[in-house]
Design a protein around this motif. Structure first.
Motif, PDB file in Angstrom:
ATOM      1  N   THR A 127      -6.736   4.243  -3.463  1.00 19.56           N
ATOM      2  CA  THR A 127      -6.602   3.470  -4.693  1.00 19.56           C
ATOM      3  C   THR A 127      -5.592   2.348  -4.511  1.00 19.56           C
ATOM      4  N   ALA A 128      -4.518   2.595  -3.755  1.00 19.19           N
ATOM      5  CA  ALA A 128      -3.521   1.555  -3.494  1.00 19.19           C
ATOM      6  C   ALA A 128      -4.149   0.397  -2.728  1.00 19.19           C
ATOM      7  N   GLU A 132       0.817  -1.205   0.000  1.00 17.31           N
ATOM      8  CA  GLU A 132       0.000   0.000   0.000  1.00 17.31           C
ATOM      9  C   GLU A 132       0.856   1.263   0.000  1.00 17.31           C
ATOM     10  N   ARG A 133       1.888   1.289   0.810  1.00 16.41           N
ATOM     11  CA  ARG A 133       2.718   2.488   0.907  1.00 16.41           C
ATOM     12  C   ARG A 133       3.512   2.732  -0.367  1.00 16.41           C
ATOM     13  N   SER A 134       4.083   1.688  -0.955  1.00 12.70           N
ATOM     14  CA  SER A 134       4.875   1.899  -2.160  1.00 12.70           C
ATOM     15  C   SER A 134       3.991   2.274  -3.344  1.00 12.70           C
ATOM     16  N   LEU A 135       2.784   1.710  -3.436  1.00 14.29           N
ATOM     17  CA  LEU A 135       1.878   2.094  -4.517  1.00 14.29           C
ATOM     18  C   LEU A 135       1.410   3.538  -4.364  1.00 14.29           C
ATOM     19  N   ALA A 186      -4.476  -3.518  -4.162  1.00 12.59           N
ATOM     20  CA  ALA A 186      -4.034  -4.695  -3.410  1.00 12.59           C
ATOM     21  C   ALA A 186      -5.186  -5.668  -3.206  1.00 12.59           C
ATOM     22  N   GLU A 187      -6.372  -5.148  -2.974  1.00 13.58           N
ATOM     23  CA  GLU A 187      -7.542  -6.010  -2.776  1.00 13.58           C
ATOM     24  C   GLU A 187      -7.907  -6.738  -4.065  1.00 13.58           C
ATOM     25  N   ARG A 235      -2.151  -6.078   1.782  1.00 16.17           N
ATOM     26  CA  ARG A 235      -1.648  -4.722   1.577  1.00 16.17           C
ATOM     27  C   ARG A 235      -0.527  -4.370   2.535  1.00 16.17           C
ATOM     28  N   ASN A 236      -0.383  -5.122   3.633  1.00 12.30           N
ATOM     29  CA  ASN A 236       0.678  -4.860   4.601  1.00 12.30           C
ATOM     30  C   ASN A 236       1.909  -5.720   4.358  1.00 12.30           C
TER      31      ASN A 236
END
Length: 174
Positions: free
Chosen positions: A49-50, A36-39, A54-55, A61-62
């Motif tokens: 949106t990130a 999530e953070r890198s996206l 991931a979903e 996402r973690n």
């Protein structure tokens, strides 16, 4: 003792499998951060949106982005680059394009390129916003009476006045 040695080996193996950079949309993402953070560091993709990407890719996402399998990384890249196929049209960042009329979602360097192209088009047709861009003035209705001054000095320049007075006094004696 052998259990301690095997525990020491497992972090090294994980570090060897780590991809430090993942390329999406012409930009390199940090593989040491979570998905999530890198996206969300990518232009055109925010945190919400990130999370959705991931979903849709069925990825935690973690999880660390660089430690994912190649298939999972490819799924995330595919969904991020073709986001308009996976989200409703109101969630895209380029709805009803001026030239094509299509609804797309721009990611990476394409966002900046399209923004520059749109600003140049406004300048060419000399719309109100285009004229403001040409002059270097504020475009979105901000106040300009007291802010946004970029030329010259504001107020009185005391040092310059003292120098002029000293030159005038020195010139009168001669």
């Amino acid at each position: 003792m052998s259990t301690e040695e095997s525990q020491d080996d497992s972090p090294e193996e994980e570090e060897e499998d780590l991809q430090y950079f993942v390329r999406i949309g012409g930009a390199d993402l940090d593989g040491t951060k979570t998905v999530e953070r890198s996206l969300s560091e990518l232009d055109g993709i925010g945190t919400r949106t990130a999370r959705l990407v991931a979903e849709k890719a069925d990825v935690d996402r973690n999880a660390t982005f660089g430690l994912l399998d190649e298939d999972d990384i490819d799924a995330v890249v595919d969904i991020a680059e073709n986001l308009e196929d996976h989200v409703p049209s109101w969630m895209t960042n380029r709805q009803n394009d001026f030239f094509t009329g299509e609804t797309t979602h721009l990611v990476g360097t394409d966002v900046n390129e399209k923004r520059r192209h749109d600003i140049n088009r406004m300048k060419i047709i000399e719309s109100y916003k285009g004229v403001r861009h040409k002059r270097g003035q504020k475009v979105r209705g901000q106040r300009t009476k007291s802010t946004g001054r970029s030329e010259g000095t504001i107020g009185v320049n005391v040092e310059e006045i003292r120098e002029e007075m000293a030159d005038d006094e020195g010139g009168d004696d001669e």
